[in-house]
Design a protein around this motif. Sequence first.
Motif, PDB file in Angstrom:
ATOM      1  N   LEU A 180       0.821  -1.179   0.037  1.00  0.00           N
ATOM      2  CA  LEU A 180      -0.128  -0.045   0.035  1.00  0.00           C
ATOM      3  C   LEU A 180       0.882   1.285   0.022  1.00  0.00           C
ATOM      4  CD1 LEU A 180      -2.892   1.166   0.264  1.00  0.00           C
ATOM      5  CD2 LEU A 180      -2.672   0.872   2.662  1.00  0.00           C
ATOM      6  N   ASP A 181       2.012   1.009   0.730  1.00  0.00           N
ATOM      7  CA  ASP A 181       2.913   2.449   0.929  1.00  0.00           C
ATOM      8  C   ASP A 181       3.774   2.694  -0.593  1.00  0.00           C
ATOM      9  OD1 ASP A 181       5.140   4.239   1.200  1.00  0.00           O
ATOM     10  OD2 ASP A 181       5.243   3.318   3.298  1.00  0.00           O
ATOM     11  N   PRO A 182       3.132   3.955  -1.159  1.00  0.00           N
ATOM     12  CA  PRO A 182       3.671   4.116  -2.532  1.00  0.00           C
ATOM     13  C   PRO A 182       5.123   4.181  -2.605  1.00  0.00           C
ATOM     14  CG  PRO A 182       2.386   6.008  -1.615  1.00  0.00           C
ATOM     15  CD  PRO A 182       2.388   4.877  -0.472  1.00  0.00           C
ATOM     16  N   TRP A 183       5.903   4.829  -1.323  1.00  0.00           N
ATOM     17  CA  TRP A 183       7.339   4.869  -1.540  1.00  0.00           C
ATOM     18  C   TRP A 183       7.980   3.515  -1.222  1.00  0.00           C
ATOM     19  CZ3 TRP A 183      10.963   3.709   2.577  1.00  0.00           C
ATOM     20  CH2 TRP A 183      12.146   4.170   2.132  1.00  0.00           C
ATOM     21  N   ARG A 184       7.232   2.498  -0.751  1.00  0.00           N
ATOM     22  CA  ARG A 184       7.844   1.152  -0.611  1.00  0.00           C
ATOM     23  C   ARG A 184       7.666   0.631  -2.019  1.00  0.00           C
ATOM     24  NH1 ARG A 184      10.135   0.385   3.779  1.00  0.00           N
ATOM     25  NH2 ARG A 184       9.659   1.429   5.715  1.00  0.00           N
ATOM     26  N   ALA A 185       6.541   0.604  -2.409  1.00  0.00           N
ATOM     27  CA  ALA A 185       6.179   0.047  -3.764  1.00  0.00           C
ATOM     28  C   ALA A 185       7.068   0.624  -4.693  1.00  0.00           C
ATOM     29  CB  ALA A 185       4.767   0.183  -4.196  1.00  0.00           C
ATOM     30  N   ASP A 186       7.314   1.719  -4.737  1.00  0.00           N
ATOM     31  CA  ASP A 186       8.560   2.185  -5.884  1.00  0.00           C
ATOM     32  C   ASP A 186       9.821   1.694  -5.664  1.00  0.00           C
ATOM     33  OD1 ASP A 186       6.689   3.913  -7.337  1.00  0.00           O
ATOM     34  OD2 ASP A 186       7.217   5.910  -6.503  1.00  0.00           O
ATOM     35  N   LEU A 187      10.142   1.597  -4.355  1.00  0.00           N
ATOM     36  CA  LEU A 187      11.589   0.940  -4.133  1.00  0.00           C
ATOM     37  C   LEU A 187      11.537  -0.550  -4.683  1.00  0.00           C
ATOM     38  CD1 LEU A 187      12.472   1.991  -0.482  1.00  0.00           C
ATOM     39  CD2 LEU A 187      13.414   2.923  -2.677  1.00  0.00           C
ATOM     40  N   ILE A 188      10.282  -1.274  -4.544  1.00  0.00           N
ATOM     41  CA  ILE A 188      10.255  -2.577  -5.131  1.00  0.00           C
ATOM     42  C   ILE A 188      10.249  -2.768  -6.460  1.00  0.00           C
ATOM     43  CG2 ILE A 188       9.023  -4.805  -5.283  1.00  0.00           C
ATOM     44  CD1 ILE A 188       7.572  -4.016  -2.527  1.00  0.00           C
ATOM     45  N   ARG A 189       9.632  -1.612  -7.186  1.00  0.00           N
ATOM     46  CA  ARG A 189       9.898  -1.328  -8.730  1.00  0.00           C
ATOM     47  C   ARG A 189      11.252  -1.370  -9.218  1.00  0.00           C
ATOM     48  NH1 ARG A 189       4.827   1.534  -7.918  1.00  0.00           N
ATOM     49  NH2 ARG A 189       3.070   0.282  -8.549  1.00  0.00           N
ATOM     50  N   GLU A 190      11.810  -0.251  -8.322  1.00  0.00           N
ATOM     51  CA  GLU A 190      13.273  -0.194  -8.792  1.00  0.00           C
ATOM     52  C   GLU A 190      13.964  -1.325  -8.897  1.00  0.00           C
ATOM     53  OE1 GLU A 190      14.892   3.076  -6.446  1.00  0.00           O
ATOM     54  OE2 GLU A 190      13.180   4.427  -7.068  1.00  0.00           O
ATOM     55  N   LYS A 191      13.995  -2.218  -7.641  1.00  0.00           N
ATOM     56  CA  LYS A 191      14.452  -3.414  -7.630  1.00  0.00           C
ATOM     57  C   LYS A 191      14.206  -4.288  -8.784  1.00  0.00           C
ATOM     58  CE  LYS A 191      14.923  -3.939  -2.570  1.00  0.00           C
ATOM     59  NZ  LYS A 191      14.696  -4.748  -1.461  1.00  0.00           N
ATOM     60  N   VAL A 192      13.087  -4.290  -9.221  1.00  0.00           N
ATOM     61  CA  VAL A 192      12.531  -5.155 -10.470  1.00  0.00           C
ATOM     62  C   VAL A 192      13.152  -5.161 -11.781  1.00  0.00           C
ATOM     63  CG1 VAL A 192      10.787  -5.635 -11.897  1.00  0.00           C
ATOM     64  CG2 VAL A 192      10.184  -5.749  -9.421  1.00  0.00           C
ATOM     65  N   ILE A 193      13.414  -3.472 -11.617  1.00  0.00           N
ATOM     66  CA  ILE A 193      14.099  -3.162 -13.119  1.00  0.00           C
ATOM     67  C   ILE A 193      15.565  -3.394 -12.951  1.00  0.00           C
ATOM     68  CG2 ILE A 193      14.607  -0.803 -14.449  1.00  0.00           C
ATOM     69  CD1 ILE A 193      11.728   0.136 -13.238  1.00  0.00           C
ATOM     70  N   ARG A 194      16.228  -3.234 -11.694  1.00  0.00           N
ATOM     71  CA  ARG A 194      17.773  -3.296 -11.437  1.00  0.00           C
ATOM     72  C   ARG A 194      17.863  -4.949 -11.711  1.00  0.00           C
ATOM     73  NH1 ARG A 194      19.096  -1.965  -6.097  1.00  0.00           N
ATOM     74  NH2 ARG A 194      17.260  -0.472  -6.047  1.00  0.00           N
ATOM     75  N   GLN A 195      17.099  -5.711 -11.307  1.00  0.00           N
ATOM     76  CA  GLN A 195      17.364  -7.146 -11.107  1.00  0.00           C
ATOM     77  C   GLN A 195      16.789  -7.953 -12.795  1.00  0.00           C
ATOM     78  OE1 GLN A 195      16.547  -9.435  -7.983  1.00  0.00           O
ATOM     79  NE2 GLN A 195      17.006  -7.858  -6.706  1.00  0.00           N
ATOM     80  N   ASP A 196      16.256  -6.609 -13.594  1.00  0.00           N
ATOM     81  CA  ASP A 196      15.690  -7.459 -14.770  1.00  0.00           C
ATOM     82  C   ASP A 196      14.829  -8.344 -14.711  1.00  0.00           C
ATOM     83  OD1 ASP A 196      15.330  -7.357 -17.648  1.00  0.00           O
ATOM     84  OD2 ASP A 196      17.223  -8.523 -17.845  1.00  0.00           O
ATOM     85  N   LEU A 197      13.683  -8.079 -13.758  1.00  0.00           N
ATOM     86  CA  LEU A 197      12.792  -9.176 -13.442  1.00  0.00           C
ATOM     87  C   LEU A 197      11.513  -8.690 -13.814  1.00  0.00           C
ATOM     88  CD1 LEU A 197      14.178 -10.364  -9.972  1.00  0.00           C
ATOM     89  CD2 LEU A 197      14.204 -11.528 -12.144  1.00  0.00           C
ATOM     90  N   LYS A 198      11.182  -7.902 -14.746  1.00  0.00           N
ATOM     91  CA  LYS A 198       9.867  -7.342 -15.275  1.00  0.00           C
ATOM     92  C   LYS A 198       9.064  -8.416 -15.690  1.00  0.00           C
ATOM     93  CE  LYS A 198      10.823  -3.841 -17.668  1.00  0.00           C
ATOM     94  NZ  LYS A 198      10.708  -2.589 -18.603  1.00  0.00           N
ATOM     95  N   GLU A 199       9.469  -9.652 -16.112  1.00  0.00           N
ATOM     96  CA  GLU A 199       8.653 -10.784 -16.738  1.00  0.00           C
ATOM     97  C   GLU A 199       8.250 -11.636 -15.453  1.00  0.00           C
ATOM     98  OE1 GLU A 199       7.871 -10.903 -19.908  1.00  0.00           O
ATOM     99  OE2 GLU A 199       8.997  -9.015 -20.037  1.00  0.00           O
ATOM    100  N   LYS A 200       8.897 -11.325 -14.246  1.00  0.00           N
ATOM    101  CA  LYS A 200       8.751 -12.359 -13.269  1.00  0.00           C
ATOM    102  C   LYS A 200       8.122 -11.687 -11.952  1.00  0.00           C
ATOM    103  CE  LYS A 200      11.416 -15.982 -14.872  1.00  0.00           C
ATOM    104  NZ  LYS A 200      10.863 -17.504 -14.949  1.00  0.00           N
TER     105      LYS A 200
END
Length: 169
Positions: free
Chosen positions: A66-86
């Motif tokens: 729910l927390d938008p700041w934490r959700a954005d941090l997770i999104r950044e990690k997804v991009i950094r780890q190249d896990l957009k498909e997962k």
Amino acid sequence: MGLKPRAAFTLNEIPFVPTPQPVVEKMLQLAAVKPDEVVYDLGAGDGRVVFTAVNKFSAKGVAVELDPWRADLIREKVIRQDLKEKVMVRQEDLFQTPLKNADVVTLYLLPEANRLLSKKLLVELPDNARVVAHNYPIPELRAKEILHVKCDGRLHTLYLYQPKTLKRF
Ligand SMILES: C[S@@+](CC[C@H](N)C(=O)[O-])C[C@H]1O[C@@H](n2cnc3c(N)ncnc32)[C@H](O)[C@@H]1O
């Protein structure tokens, strides 16, 4: 009269307290996560449960935070780890998340939130879905297994449920 699930209530009530990494791994082992299964972490914090599900269990992950700041941090990690498909990140109230595609749901919430979620889990989850709750049981459901894990001198209790096959008490 029961309390209605309200995002503001739960976000205030349920702070970010991360599950220690070895305990995350025990949770996913207890749920017997298989390759390509979809793991939902309801209240995902820093996303460690879904990243572990993807990186160590070859699963897919849905991080609901729910927390938008934490959700954005997770999104950044997804991009950094190249896990957009997962990994999918849903910035929303976990009580509004549709669960029909979940194979495994993980929870580290509080007893009242678990109680409010129990009917949703029973109604929405597919037949073989498993739920693992960290430290707080789901009061309305019967646990299939309970595991105690010691980590850094603290005892963590993990509760495994299969809501559709082992219903109420
Ligand atoms: C105790 S932390 C658990 C974090 C992570 N699941 C773990 O085990 O490491 C609970 C998380 O739930 C989030 N949260 C609280 N209420 C929520 C709600 N209604 N919907 C989605 N997330 C929520 C908090 O912001 C926090 O990050």
